[in-house]
Design a protein around this motif. Structure first.
Motif, PDB file in Angstrom:
ATOM      1  N   LEU A 135       5.816   2.059  -0.799  1.00 35.51           N
ATOM      2  CA  LEU A 135       4.787   1.041  -0.611  1.00 35.51           C
ATOM      3  C   LEU A 135       4.685   0.146  -1.845  1.00 35.51           C
ATOM      4  N   ASN A 136       4.743   0.739  -3.017  1.00 36.93           N
ATOM      5  CA  ASN A 136       4.713  -0.066  -4.247  1.00 36.93           C
ATOM      6  C   ASN A 136       5.899  -1.026  -4.298  1.00 36.93           C
ATOM      7  N   GLU A 137       7.051  -0.548  -3.848  1.00 30.64           N
ATOM      8  CA  GLU A 137       8.224  -1.418  -3.804  1.00 30.64           C
ATOM      9  C   GLU A 137       8.020  -2.541  -2.786  1.00 30.64           C
ATOM     10  N   ALA A 138       7.439  -2.200  -1.623  1.00 28.24           N
ATOM     11  CA  ALA A 138       7.189  -3.205  -0.588  1.00 28.24           C
ATOM     12  C   ALA A 138       6.237  -4.283  -1.088  1.00 28.24           C
ATOM     13  N   ILE A 139       5.214  -3.882  -1.822  1.00 25.68           N
ATOM     14  CA  ILE A 139       4.255  -4.849  -2.380  1.00 25.68           C
ATOM     15  C   ILE A 139       4.971  -5.808  -3.328  1.00 25.68           C
ATOM     16  N   ASP A 159       0.447 -15.560   4.178  1.00 25.46           N
ATOM     17  CA  ASP A 159       0.470 -14.325   4.973  1.00 25.46           C
ATOM     18  C   ASP A 159       1.139 -13.196   4.200  1.00 25.46           C
ATOM     19  N   LEU A 160       2.192 -13.519   3.496  1.00 28.34           N
ATOM     20  CA  LEU A 160       2.894 -12.501   2.714  1.00 28.34           C
ATOM     21  C   LEU A 160       2.000 -11.964   1.593  1.00 28.34           C
ATOM     22  N   LYS A 161       1.275 -12.879   0.935  1.00 31.40           N
ATOM     23  CA  LYS A 161       0.361 -12.453  -0.125  1.00 31.40           C
ATOM     24  C   LYS A 161      -0.765 -11.585   0.443  1.00 31.40           C
ATOM     25  N   ALA A 162      -1.268 -11.959   1.625  1.00 26.64           N
ATOM     26  CA  ALA A 162      -2.351 -11.197   2.250  1.00 26.64           C
ATOM     27  C   ALA A 162      -1.888  -9.777   2.571  1.00 26.64           C
ATOM     28  N   ARG A 163      -0.669  -9.664   3.089  1.00 28.49           N
ATOM     29  CA  ARG A 163      -0.136  -8.328   3.406  1.00 28.49           C
ATOM     30  C   ARG A 163       0.060  -7.511   2.136  1.00 28.49           C
ATOM     31  N   ALA A 164       0.565  -8.147   1.086  1.00 29.10           N
ATOM     32  CA  ALA A 164       0.745  -7.442  -0.187  1.00 29.10           C
ATOM     33  C   ALA A 164      -0.602  -6.961  -0.730  1.00 29.10           C
ATOM     34  N   ASN A 165      -1.628  -7.792  -0.640  1.00 30.41           N
ATOM     35  CA  ASN A 165      -2.966  -7.411  -1.108  1.00 30.41           C
ATOM     36  C   ASN A 165      -3.541  -6.269  -0.274  1.00 30.41           C
ATOM     37  N   LEU A 166      -3.255  -6.286   1.016  1.00 31.91           N
ATOM     38  CA  LEU A 166      -3.696  -5.192   1.883  1.00 31.91           C
ATOM     39  C   LEU A 166      -3.078  -3.879   1.417  1.00 31.91           C
ATOM     40  N   GLY A 167      -1.795  -3.936   1.051  1.00 29.21           N
ATOM     41  CA  GLY A 167      -1.140  -2.730   0.553  1.00 29.21           C
ATOM     42  C   GLY A 167      -1.760  -2.250  -0.745  1.00 29.21           C
ATOM     43  N   THR A 168      -2.055  -3.177  -1.643  1.00 29.54           N
ATOM     44  CA  THR A 168      -2.597  -2.805  -2.953  1.00 29.54           C
ATOM     45  C   THR A 168      -4.038  -2.310  -2.854  1.00 29.54           C
ATOM     46  N   ASN A 169      -4.864  -3.027  -2.107  1.00 26.29           N
ATOM     47  CA  ASN A 169      -6.305  -2.755  -2.104  1.00 26.29           C
ATOM     48  C   ASN A 169      -6.740  -1.716  -1.082  1.00 26.29           C
ATOM     49  N   THR A 170      -5.940  -1.497  -0.051  1.00 26.95           N
ATOM     50  CA  THR A 170      -6.370  -0.595   1.027  1.00 26.95           C
ATOM     51  C   THR A 170      -5.401   0.559   1.252  1.00 26.95           C
ATOM     52  N   LEU A 171      -4.175   0.224   1.601  1.00 25.01           N
ATOM     53  CA  LEU A 171      -3.241   1.256   2.029  1.00 25.01           C
ATOM     54  C   LEU A 171      -2.849   2.190   0.892  1.00 25.01           C
ATOM     55  N   LEU A 172      -2.652   1.638  -0.296  1.00 24.35           N
ATOM     56  CA  LEU A 172      -2.287   2.464  -1.440  1.00 24.35           C
ATOM     57  C   LEU A 172      -3.413   3.439  -1.791  1.00 24.35           C
ATOM     58  N   ASN A 173      -4.654   2.952  -1.731  1.00 20.81           N
ATOM     59  CA  ASN A 173      -5.795   3.824  -1.985  1.00 20.81           C
ATOM     60  C   ASN A 173      -5.889   4.923  -0.942  1.00 20.81           C
TER      61      ASN A 173
END
Length: 230
Positions: A135-139, A159-173
């Motif tokens: 996931l970190n690599e995907a971000i 859209d790409l930035k929004a998905r990356a932020n979703l990974g950082t702020n939500t999915l990673l947690n």
């Protein structure tokens, strides 16, 4: 889009025409019919029989088929197989290809999502750690696609930035929470196993002691009988 009729025709053609396009089209139709395992077989025949195992396009077809099969059958190993083919396609492609980069990041996100939703007893620490790394690599990949250096991103940069932020702020947690829950669950299971082992050993020791008492009593009676005989 009469896929069943198309499938029958392609199968008849396959018996008489030895050509890669037949197997590729068979794979495409089988994917549309959601017969993913058979689609994979057709793509693999095309990949092995007609190419030098370097065909990036067929790797992409295989990655997509394994991904769809993994989602349909809720199977993490199939999703990992999809990631393997997608990464291989990216590595074998000459030059930079934003779509192939996105495909890798997309599947990494899907695996992270999948793992985070598994019941705690079905998770492993290894799978979660692997999902976190991917996931970190995907971000990073998405942020790179959304950067100013990327001239032709596969999707709008917002859209790409929004998905990356979703990974950082939500999915990673969420994955980190899953990791702690899984470690705690494993610790509890190990404690239960240790307790069960302790109780079993105590029970075995008690039974051994009881048996020894019975044998000792039997020996004592035999000795008394022997004395009487004398």
């Amino acid at each position: 889009k009469e896929y069943h009729k198309g499938l029958d025709i392609l199968r008849k053609i396959r018996d008489s025409l030895n050509d890669i396009s037949v197997y590729l089209n068979l794979g495409h139709v089988l994917v549309e019919l959601k017969q993913y395992s058979k689609a994979i077989e057709s793509y693999e025949v095309a990949f092995v029989r007609y190419t030098d195992s370097q065909d990036v396009k067929i790797m992409g077809f295989l990655g997509r088929s394994w991904y769809l099969r993994g989602i349909a059958e809720k199977n993490l190993s199939y999703l990992k197989k999809a990631l393997e083919y997608s990464e291989e396609a990216l590595n074998k492609h000459s030059g930079r290809n934003g779509s192939l980069v996105f495909n890798v990041a997309f599947i990494q996100f899907q695996i992270a999502e999948f793992v985070s939703k598994l019941p705690v007893e079905q998770r492993t620490v290894e799978d979660i750690n692997e999902a976190i790394i991917n996931l970190n690599e995907a971000i990073q990949l998405l942020n790179k696609l959304a950067s100013d250096d990327e001239k032709h991103p596969p999707f709008p940069k917002e859209d790409l930035k929004a998905r990356a932020n979703l990974g950082t702020n939500t999915l990673l947690n969420r994955l980190n929470v899953c990791l702690e829950e899984t470690k705690e669950n494993i610790a509890q299971l190990n404690n239960k196993l240790e307790e069960a082992k302790r109780l079993r050993e105590e029970e075995e020791a008690r039974k051994a002691q009881e048996l020894e008492s019975v044998l000792a009593e039997k020996r004592s009676k035999e000795e008394e009988l022997a004395k009487d005989c004398l």
